[in-house]
Design a protein around this motif. Structure first.
Motif, short mmCIF file in Angstrom:
data_model
loop_
_atom_site.label_atom_id
_atom_site.label_comp_id
_atom_site.label_asym_id
_atom_site.label_seq_id
_atom_site.Cartn_x
_atom_site.Cartn_y
_atom_site.Cartn_z
N THR A 63 -10.93 -12.50 48.60
CA THR A 63 -9.79 -11.49 49.26
C THR A 63 -10.49 -10.32 49.73
O THR A 63 -10.01 -9.47 50.28
N LYS A 98 -3.21 -8.89 41.38
CA LYS A 98 -2.28 -7.44 41.99
C LYS A 98 -1.97 -6.81 40.86
O LYS A 98 -1.82 -5.44 41.03
N ASN A 99 -1.79 -7.35 39.56
CA ASN A 99 -1.20 -6.87 38.31
C ASN A 99 -1.96 -7.04 37.21
O ASN A 99 -2.22 -8.23 37.09
N ASP A 109 -7.89 -0.53 46.02
CA ASP A 109 -6.64 -1.44 46.56
C ASP A 109 -5.48 -0.80 46.18
O ASP A 109 -5.09 -0.88 45.19
N GLU A 110 -4.68 -0.36 46.86
CA GLU A 110 -3.29 0.25 46.30
C GLU A 110 -2.25 -0.90 46.11
O GLU A 110 -1.36 -0.28 45.27
N GLU A 111 -2.51 -2.09 46.22
CA GLU A 111 -1.66 -3.10 45.58
C GLU A 111 -2.01 -3.35 44.23
O GLU A 111 -1.46 -4.25 43.50
N PHE A 112 -3.32 -3.01 43.68
CA PHE A 112 -3.59 -3.26 42.24
C PHE A 112 -2.91 -2.22 41.31
O PHE A 112 -3.14 -0.90 41.38
N THR A 113 -2.11 -2.83 40.39
CA THR A 113 -1.51 -1.87 39.56
C THR A 113 -1.73 -2.35 37.98
O THR A 113 -1.86 -3.51 37.63
#
Length: 552
Positions: A95, A47-48, A204-208
């Motif tokens: 996922t 995710k990060n 994916d908006e959660e990937f930063t």
């Protein structure tokens, strides 16, 4: 006689030099190297991704919170050159993310930008595993023509990640020591290039992605988005970047196609706006596959040589280009194999449909907002385009400051006068050229003004002298103080033709019909539509007669 013992089975043996051929020397762009690591993190369900840069010690690290690796994964997957997740896990991660990696050689890019590369990885239930790749030692092994089995990795130095491992429950940390020149670029520079390559195209908006603690966001491209003037959306595409385009001057132009693509093309106010501030990069129309940049500036394959190419940028997302049984990507992973069937279909569509539409609409949109468009487009004559451009530039000199209370009303006045100003500007040029050409003709022929006209000249001179005295002007105003410079078109026509014959078509006859409207233009009057039509028609006659006069 005893049977001869058969030799051991023959087998392939891979020299370490293959690492150079496959990838270690293929990756020259630092952001491409970062991109390979980020892609691995994406495929590992992270995710990060945190990129930390230590310029003082010429080192940097890339950490993620993905699935991580145990000992078997590190040896059997990461260190196995050519291992592809797709062979054992299909086309998506656990996922549901579409895999970006394909060939299993992108990891070699990590070896191209530092002397030593340390890989630390752990799953949720294991300790860190990994090893160190020393490029100096690897170079020696390659010179010695050693095989991969003869080059064990060095043991990890955990002091390198004493701070990075705090709170790191699972995932991978890659530490680079003795980096090349890539770190001379600022964090802001790296963030902008990553934003172009990843952030405003991710799935994916959660990937930063973080650089030195700061997330990479669409705001890193704010100068580009603020300068964006028009937008074309392909198959209803939208994302956070497009949602932040607040300065569009016209509604979005929707484009649909049965081709399995999506994306956008945008144009900026000026070509210079395409340069990404603080970098050597320019925004271009780029091809993305499964959220990752695969080729920059794809329209270089189909240049149109039209001015609009200097104004446009965008993204075309073509995820089905990445398909089972076919590898359309070049060895460096920075381009597409040009003869790939699907890629050719995309290029055909861009050339035949999308760019054709954009080239035409861009010109139309620019004219609507009173900016210069495409001179090669026949929608409007070149002289009308130049008049519009001149008036648009001149208007800026009269616009009040942004905080002036009259700003809105003055802008309204200027906008309302624009069309008339364009017409009068073009008409005045015709007046100036036609009348001065007749003066040149009269001088060339040594013709003298007729007596009745001479009186008019004296009157004009006296009037001008009085206005000069009132203005306290003693210097000459006219370049040439000849009598001819005081004559208007009807007097000039009379002098040139030597008569006022109303029974035949003549320059003098047209000048008489032309004079009232011509004087209104000369005194900055705003003409009615009937007067404009009259002036245009009469001017065509005058220009034709002047051309005839000059040809004699």
């Amino acid at each position: 006689m005893a049977a001869k013992k058969s030799p051991d089975p023959y087998r392939f043996e891979i020299s370490l030099s293959v690492l150079n051929h496959l990838g270690r020397n293929l990756y020259r762009n630092f952001v491409t190297v970062l991109g390979e690591a980020i892609s691995n993190s994406w495929d590992a369900n992270a995710k990060n991704v945190w990129i930390e840069i230590d310029r003082e010690n010429s080192s940097f690290s890339i950490k993620d919170d993905g699935d991580g690796m145990d000992s078997g994964d590190f040896q059997g997957k990461f260190l196995k050159i050519g291992y592809s997740k797709r062979k054992s896990g299909g086309s998506k991660s656990s996922t549901g993310r579409p895999y970006i990696g394909a060939k299993g050689i992108g990891k070699l890019a990590l070896l191209s930008c530092a002397k030593r590369v340390s890989v630390f990885s752990k799953t949720g239930g294991t300790d860190y595993v990994g090893g160190v790749i020393d490029n100096a030692g690897l170079d020696g092994a390659i010179l010695g023509d050693r095989s991969t089995e003869e080059y064990p990795l060095e043991q990890l130095d955990f002091s390198l990640i004493s701070e990075l491992r705090e709170g790191h429950r699972k995932g991978t940390i890659i530490y680079f020591e003795g980096t090349n020149d890539q770190l001379k670029n600022s964090d802001a520079y790296i963030k902008k290039l990553l934003a172009l390559s990843f952030k405003f195209s991710l799935l994916d908006e959660e990937f930063t992605i973080h650089v030195s603690g700061d997330p990479v966001t669409v705001d890193d491209l704010k100068p580009l988005s603020d300068a964006t003037q028009f937008l074309w959306s392909v198959n209803g595409y939208t994302d956070a970047y497009i949602d932040g385009l607040n300065n569009l001057e016209l509604p979005v132009s929707e484009v649909t196609t049965p081709l399995d693509i999506k994306g956008f093309v945008a144009s900026v106010k000026k070509p210079a706006n395409l340069k990404i501030t603080g970098t050597d990069e320019r925004a271009t129309i780029d091809l993305f596959v499964n959220g990752r940049l695969r080729e920059k500036n794809i329209i270089r394959h189909i240049p149109s040589q039209r001015i609009v190419e200097s104004y446009i940028y965008g993204q075309i997302h073509f995820d089905t280009l990445d398909r089972e049984g076919t590898d359309p990507f070049t060895s460096s992973r920075e381009g597409i194999v040009e003869d790939d069937e699907k890629f050719r279909s995309l290029m055909d569509y861009l050339k035949r449909d999308l760019l054709t539409k954009i080239i035409d609409e861009w010109d139309k949109f620019r004219l609507e907002v009173k900016d210069e468009g495409d001179d090669d487009n026949t929608r409007k004559s070149k002289r009308d385009r130049k008049a519009q451009a001149l008036v648009s530039e001149a208007k800026k000199d009269f616009q009040p400051d942004d905080d002036a209370p009259t700003k809105d009303i003055v802008e309204e006045w200027l906008t309302e006068m624009q069309a008339d100003a364009e017409f009068n500007t073009s008409a005045y040029v015709d007046c100036f050229l036609s009348e001065n050409l007749v003066r040149k003709y009269i001088g060339h022929k040594n013709l003298s003004p007729i007596d009745g006209i001479q009186k008019e000249i004296v009157k004009f001179k006296e009037r001008e002298e009085k206005t000069k005295q009132a203005a306290n002007i003693s210097f000459p105003i006219r370049q040439i103080s000849l009598d001819l410079s005081y004559l208007d078109m009807d007097a000039l026509a009379f002098t040139a033709e030597g008569s006022k014959n109303t029974n035949t078509q003549s320059l003098w006859g047209d000048a008489i019909g032309f004079k009232p409207v011509r004087n209104a233009v000369g005194h900055t009057g705003r003409l009615t539509n009937v007067a404009k039509n009259h002036l245009n028609t009469t001017f065509e006659n005058i220009k034709a007669r002047v051309r005839t006069l000059l040809s004699n």
